[in-house]
Design an enzyme around this catalytic site. Sequence first.
Site, PDB file in Angstrom:
ATOM      1  CG  ASP A   6      39.566  41.887  35.012  1.00 16.45           C
ATOM      2  OD1 ASP A   6      39.438  42.980  35.080  1.00 16.45           O
ATOM      3  OD2 ASP A   6      40.490  41.238  35.221  1.00 16.45           O
ATOM      4  CB  SER A   7      41.639  43.373  31.261  1.00 17.26           C
ATOM      5  OG  SER A   7      42.361  43.299  32.547  1.00 17.26           O
ATOM      6  CB  CYS A  69      37.855  45.797  35.099  1.00 18.52           C
ATOM      7  SG  CYS A  69      39.342  46.463  34.380  1.00 18.52           S
ATOM      8  CD  GLU A 154      45.686  38.621  32.698  1.00 14.06           C
ATOM      9  OE1 GLU A 154      45.512  37.735  31.691  1.00 14.06           O
ATOM     10  OE2 GLU A 154      44.897  38.707  33.378  1.00 14.06           O
ATOM     11  CB  CYS A 188      44.148  46.634  39.967  1.00 16.33           C
ATOM     12  SG  CYS A 188      44.397  45.451  38.772  1.00 16.33           S
ATOM     13  CG  HIS A 190      44.692  41.312  37.322  1.00 11.06           C
ATOM     14  ND1 HIS A 190      43.516  42.038  36.740  1.00 11.06           N
ATOM     15  CD2 HIS A 190      45.056  40.538  36.531  1.00 11.06           C
ATOM     16  CE1 HIS A 190      43.442  41.572  35.441  1.00 11.06           C
ATOM     17  NE2 HIS A 190      44.419  40.426  35.409  1.00 11.06           N
TER      18      HIS A 190
HETATM   19  N1  DGL Z   1      41.891  44.101  36.548  1.00 10.64           N
HETATM   20  C1  DGL Z   1      41.833  45.275  36.223  1.00 10.64           C
HETATM   21  C2  DGL Z   1      41.558  46.316  37.144  1.00 10.64           C
HETATM   22  O1  DGL Z   1      40.925  46.164  37.987  1.00 10.64           O
HETATM   23  C3  DGL Z   1      42.543  45.813  35.053  1.00 10.64           C
HETATM   24  C4  DGL Z   1      43.862  45.186  35.007  1.00 10.64           C
HETATM   25  C5  DGL Z   1      44.815  45.410  33.476  1.00 10.64           C
HETATM   26  O2  DGL Z   1      44.304  44.934  32.540  1.00 10.64           O
HETATM   27  O3  DGL Z   1      45.674  46.330  33.445  1.00 10.64           O
HETATM   28  O4  DGL Z   1      42.118  47.461  36.885  1.00 10.64           O
END
Ligand code: DGL
Length: 269
Positions: A6-7, A69, A154, A188, A190
């Site tokens: 993931d990012s 992600c 984050e 997402c 997150h």
């Molecule tokens: N967690 C990621 C997703 O599912 C990316 C979030 C990001 O870095 O903007 O899209």
Amino acid sequence: MIGVFDSGYGGLTILRELRHKLPEADFLYLGDNARAPYGTRSFDLVYKFTLQAVRRLFDEGCHLVILACNTASAKALRSIQQRDLPHIDPSRRVLGVIRPTVEALGAASSTGHIGLVGTPGTIASQSYNLEIEKLYPGFRTFTHACPMWVPLVEYGEAAGDGADYFVRKDIGALLSQSADIDTLILGCTHYPLLLPKIEKYVPAGVKILNQGRIVADSLVDYLRRHPEMDAKITRGSAVRYLTTERADKFSTLASLFLGQPVDAEQIVL
Ligand code: DGL
């Protein structure tokens, strides 16, 4: 090891469910925290960063990598599968999170009105809309991009008052598009970290899909159908964490979220 990318911290919401379903498997998590968020970055950059991460996970010994992600799944998965894998190693696999999530919609929605929140990149890519049209032609998809939600996570502000402001505003903007939305995709990884806030502003009649569980179930099914890949997975219940940011910062936030000690290693991609 199964690689999970993931990012940043979002993929931990997928990893948690993967470990629950496959408790003996070894996992290697990679968060590109130094370059998060990906959601506002160009297609080319998300593809370049994701490919670097996948190569690294392959180099570490992963034969199977999950892009935990949505942004990377939307913008990089297809190119990596079709263009890069045949050269790198055709026996390795990279899987995403969008397709299994869309497959789960049929059982979840009665009205066929689906709400989707995600990063600007995921929403603009239309990846969900296209998959939903393909699998469920009668369904309608209503979307809204939430650029502030990933930075809140984050920067460790998911539980703060600022999060309430943005979550209320964005959920309101999504749900105002149709009174018949009965299923919400948190597109997402997150976003489940903001779940206590999201649940405050989503009416009880709207089902919030658990993407982590859906992806974990789909991986179990994939491994059952691909015994050759299943045989390559080592099973010692171990997890390693790699991050491109400070290891101590990652370890602290990840331990808080997972409720168990995390000892991350910092790497350069
Ligand atoms: N967690 C990621 C997703 O599912 C990316 C979030 C990001 O870095 O903007 O899209």
